[in-house]
Design a protein around this motif. Structure first.
Motif, PDB file in Angstrom:
ATOM      1  N   GLY A  25       0.814  -1.215   0.000  1.00  0.00           N
ATOM      2  CA  GLY A  25       0.000   0.000   0.000  1.00  0.00           C
ATOM      3  C   GLY A  25       0.844   1.259   0.000  1.00  0.00           C
TER       4      GLY A  25
ATOM      5  N   ILE B 149      -0.045  -5.726  -3.615  1.00  0.00           N
ATOM      6  CA  ILE B 149      -1.247  -6.315  -3.014  1.00  0.00           C
ATOM      7  C   ILE B 149      -2.259  -6.729  -4.084  1.00  0.00           C
ATOM      8  CG2 ILE B 149      -3.192  -5.868  -1.470  1.00  0.00           C
ATOM      9  CD1 ILE B 149      -0.507  -6.155  -0.014  1.00  0.00           C
TER      10      ILE B 149
ATOM     11  N   GLN C 211      -5.235  -7.784  -6.274  1.00  0.00           N
ATOM     12  CA  GLN C 211      -6.369  -8.585  -5.818  1.00  0.00           C
ATOM     13  C   GLN C 211      -5.892  -9.705  -4.893  1.00  0.00           C
ATOM     14  OE1 GLN C 211      -9.258  -9.616  -9.041  1.00  0.00           O
ATOM     15  NE2 GLN C 211      -7.792  -8.671 -10.439  1.00  0.00           N
TER      16      GLN C 211
ATOM     17  N   ARG D  61      -5.442  -8.574  -0.913  1.00  0.00           N
ATOM     18  CA  ARG D  61      -6.229  -7.533  -0.253  1.00  0.00           C
ATOM     19  C   ARG D  61      -7.092  -8.087   0.882  1.00  0.00           C
ATOM     20  NH1 ARG D  61     -11.450  -5.838  -2.989  1.00  0.00           N
ATOM     21  NH2 ARG D  61     -12.134  -7.754  -3.977  1.00  0.00           N
TER      22      ARG D  61
ATOM     23  N   LYS E 124      -8.866  -3.360  -6.010  1.00  0.00           N
ATOM     24  CA  LYS E 124      -7.446  -3.654  -5.856  1.00  0.00           C
ATOM     25  C   LYS E 124      -6.951  -2.932  -4.591  1.00  0.00           C
ATOM     26  CE  LYS E 124      -8.473  -4.923  -9.952  1.00  0.00           C
ATOM     27  NZ  LYS E 124      -8.096  -4.256 -11.183  1.00  0.00           N
ATOM     28  N   LEU E 125      -5.967  -3.503  -3.972  1.00  0.00           N
ATOM     29  CA  LEU E 125      -5.297  -2.921  -2.811  1.00  0.00           C
ATOM     30  C   LEU E 125      -6.212  -2.839  -1.585  1.00  0.00           C
ATOM     31  CD1 LEU E 125      -2.713  -1.774  -1.636  1.00  0.00           C
ATOM     32  CD2 LEU E 125      -3.150   0.389  -2.780  1.00  0.00           C
ATOM     33  N   PHE E 126      -7.398  -2.235  -1.778  1.00  0.00           N
ATOM     34  CA  PHE E 126      -8.316  -2.083  -0.650  1.00  0.00           C
ATOM     35  C   PHE E 126      -9.361  -3.190  -0.654  1.00  0.00           C
ATOM     36  CE2 PHE E 126      -6.680   2.141  -1.480  1.00  0.00           C
ATOM     37  CZ  PHE E 126      -6.310   2.532  -0.205  1.00  0.00           C
TER      38      PHE E 126
END
Lengths: 471, 471
Positions: free
Chosen positions: A191, B431, B433, B436, B468-470
């Motif tokens: 991140g 990160i 997919q 996450r 993505k990421l979150f």
């Protein structure tokens, strides 16, 4: 705001040792070493631990009191000073000065924000490691302040600015929560890299309480040389020749204008002219290697001989002892001090692409001379980084007071040229109070807007160091 | 959403050359090279210039269409792929592949996001400069993707990750505005350093369209060596010995488990066992110097002799020619490919403090073997950075399909250990997919919250690379 109530609540958080009452200490913390920023805190705390910093921030958050973090008070932009009018709680990190760990095996040390830079250099050296951040104020500046302002210094050419030396941070957020980002990792892609937001944020997003710092192998060979030059363009040629020949061993390349040395000699009786004949410009360079047998002096000597042959340097001296090296660097460190004795000085800490340094110096010199006849140029700095401390002195013999009102116009002339050349109006000192009025002229509007959005996202009450960095 | 209308509006922005219709091309852009992420874009654009990227972003902003940036499609976390269900506009940067400038005098080049990494390495080399980013996919990955994922690679030990190599960025923001942050400066302290937010942001904050990149002096001497070792702990001792002796010249230190070489030899008929006797572990190291006369091979040979004498290495080979060096590195590059042939592989790209690498490998191996008897450990990676590609294979002879459901539990075991050791569950891959769901278990809540606040501040509509990421 009832100052008694403020002090009572803060006393709760930090205990009697953490609340500063001594007038001399209060004065020291409100008085910058250079220039003069009117400053008067509402209260001054000096917490001894992260939990106390957290408690202070939480109280300020609840009460709506602005919070101003301060390290060694060696900054030159007023970023670490409270505003006048007794509105701000000043929080000094100086009591947080523990080296939490020295992990020589990981080449990392964890230091609290209030550690003095020189102490950390020594702690690394004691483990046969090298902490490369090095600047004039290293005997009194703190690592927290170095990080909050992304300090540069003389070794940035080889080791980068402070930003490159930080592995992780511990930060107290405006609401008092603690972010433990003290990672000892060389790679971490999970991140947004938040530490890079806090580095260089000048205390406007939170309070850095500790940092994990990268150590380098300790150089075991070193060579320092000073050459005399006709012009900044020749300095650039010399830099390129050295960079080609010395590669990764070149650690510093400093440009010095003749007048800087003259002024230093005038005010430092012990100082001798470094070369037999005066030269218009000088370059002070250093190379270092972990290889004892690197023969750096032979290689610099060969470069120097070739440059002399090609007419690219006028004269030079290559230090043959540690004492000679140290003397050359001691002279360099006197320069910033020197112009304080010369009356008024208009100071600029600018950077341009390295290739544009000679263009900048020429253009700024001409433009200022045209507008203010007799104005003296006093330039020195880190030419290897494109970072010049471009100072101007009043015409010789004229009263400083007559020149003081010209500051805004001088700034404008210099910074407009920097901007046209793709440069920065603050290379290493930061914005603080000093440049916040000027910044919007030079920063793209979309970038200013992003910065404001980030500020609002992480410090929604605007509690951290108001009146700095932003308009 | 009317797909016809979407395509019509995008066609306006990018012209016929910029709208992808060819089924083979669409398939290539929706199919990852490793693993399998279901992916189906609403439309695919391939703009040729920043203004076109800006127009696409503006349209998506107005229409509320999610936007997914893609480079060379070489990522392994699914970060650059559209989600299934035809909801996302996929924007490929591959047509933006101009080298805008090569400023050898400033040691900086400005490249568009779609430039292939290997092409940029070659462009630098043609100017006697070195662009140090180097990784297995360099023949097809793009610099924009390298930046968006903060790529690591084999030279990070000496030159840092992608983050250290970026001087400035040009970014199209979610609303289509262009941030021109293409600075060619080594120092710039004028507020939050926004480029570091976009680096490693995996396309969730904006679209990187160009970058100013630092070049290094080109190494003119090089030495590669492979040693056989009893254990990762011995590899660490070897690394420390080298780092002490070679200092700034050590550019790479890779750890390789015996099984990796066995698998590679099984599937690559030309590959020979590198040492006379098999060893449980290997370390592949490289040193480089700008000094032709650096005698790196003599120094590595001396280190090797001393280590052999001390019983700290089992055997070794020091490359005496460029061809031998290249062969050793070619073997290294085959490892990632190797385990694809062995059925299932549970992959982990983790980092821990360098000193903890042996502890991590021991603990993870024991914990996995206890839970899944017969599971095979397949570890290699950048031990100098504490970054191990820790992969696990199903028990020999067992069907991969039986093992597939064990992935979440294997991940949990490995990542819990990494976390306890102060490590990261994604050292260099990101990160996307892939991780996450796991990230919130390991990231401090306060850090996740800051990341979300920044996301909301810079992409308030949540239009950039959703999913993505979150979480």
């Amino acid at each position: 705001m009832d100052a008694e109530r403020v002090r009572a609540r803060l006393l709760e958080a930090v205990g009697p040792k953490g609340l500063v009452n001594d007038p001399a200490q209060l004065r020291a913390m409100s008085t910058p070493w250079r220039d003069s920023w009117p400053s008067e805190p509402l209260a001054v705390v000096m917490p001894g631990a992260t939990a106390e910093v957290s408690a202070v921030a939480r109280i300020c958050h609840e009460e709506g009191w602005p919070l101003v973090p301060q390290g060694g008070n060696t900054g030159v932009t007023g970023a670490g000073l409270s505003r006048p009018g007794g509105r701000d709680v000043l929080i000094s990190l100086k009591r947080m000065n523990r080296l939490r760990s020295m992990d020589a095996g990981d080449d990392i040390m964890v230091a609290e924000a209030g550690c003095i830079l020189a102490d950390l250099q020594a702690a690394a050296a004691a483990q046969e490691r090298f902490f490369p951040m090095s600047l004039g104020s290293q005997g009194s500046c703190t690592i927290g302040g170095n990080i909050a302002t992304n300090a540069g210094g003389i070794n940035a050419l080889r080791y980068g600015t402070m930003r490159q030396l930080v592995s992780g941070l511990e930060v107290v957020l405006p609401d008092g929560r603690v972010w433990d980002g003290l990672r000892k990792l060389r790679k971490d892609n999970t991140g947004y890299d938040l530490k890079h937001l806090f580095i260089g944020s000048e205390g406007t997003l939170g309070i850095i309480t500790a940092a994990a710092l990268f150590l380098s192998p300790r150089p075991r060979a070193r060579c320092t040389a000073l050459v005399g030059l006709e012009s900044p363009a020749m300095a650039l040629r010399w830099l390129r020749r050295l960079r080609h020949a010395m590669g990764e061993h070149l650690t510093a390349c400093e440009l010095i204008e003749r007048i800087c040395i003259e002024v230093a000699m005038r005010h430092q009786p012990g100082l001798r002219d470094p070369l037999a004949q005066p030269c218009p410009w000088y370059a002070l360079v250093e190379a270092g290697s972990c290889d004892e047998a690197a023969a750096l002096d032979e290689r610099i000597t060969a470069c120097f001989a070739a440059a002399l042959e090609a007419g690219e340097v006028l004269d030079g001296v290559i230090a043959t002892s540690l004492a000679q090296s140290d003397a050359l660097w001691a002279m360099r460190e006197m320069l910033a001090e020197g112009h304080r004795h010369e009356g008024i000085s208009f100071k600029h800490d600018v950077s341009v692409p390295v290739s544009q340094v000679p263009v900048f110096i020429d253009q700024a010199g001409e433009a200022l001379a045209a507008r203010f006849p007799g104005i003296r140029q006093f330039a020195f700095g880190h030419i290897g980084d494109g970072n010049i401390h471009y100072n101007s002195l009043q015409a010789a013999g004229e009263p400083a007071a007559d020149w003081a009102p010209r500051l805004p116009e001088v700034n404008r002339i210099v910074h407009d040229i920097v901007h046209r050349l793709g440069g920065s109006i603050s290379a290493e000192h930061g914005i603080g109070q000093l440049r916040r009025q000027e910044l919007p002229r030079y920063k793209p509007a979309v970038e200013l807007e992003m910065q404001q959005r980030i500020k609002a996202a992480l410090d929604p009450l605007g509690q951290m160091n108001p009146g700095k960095l932003f308009l």
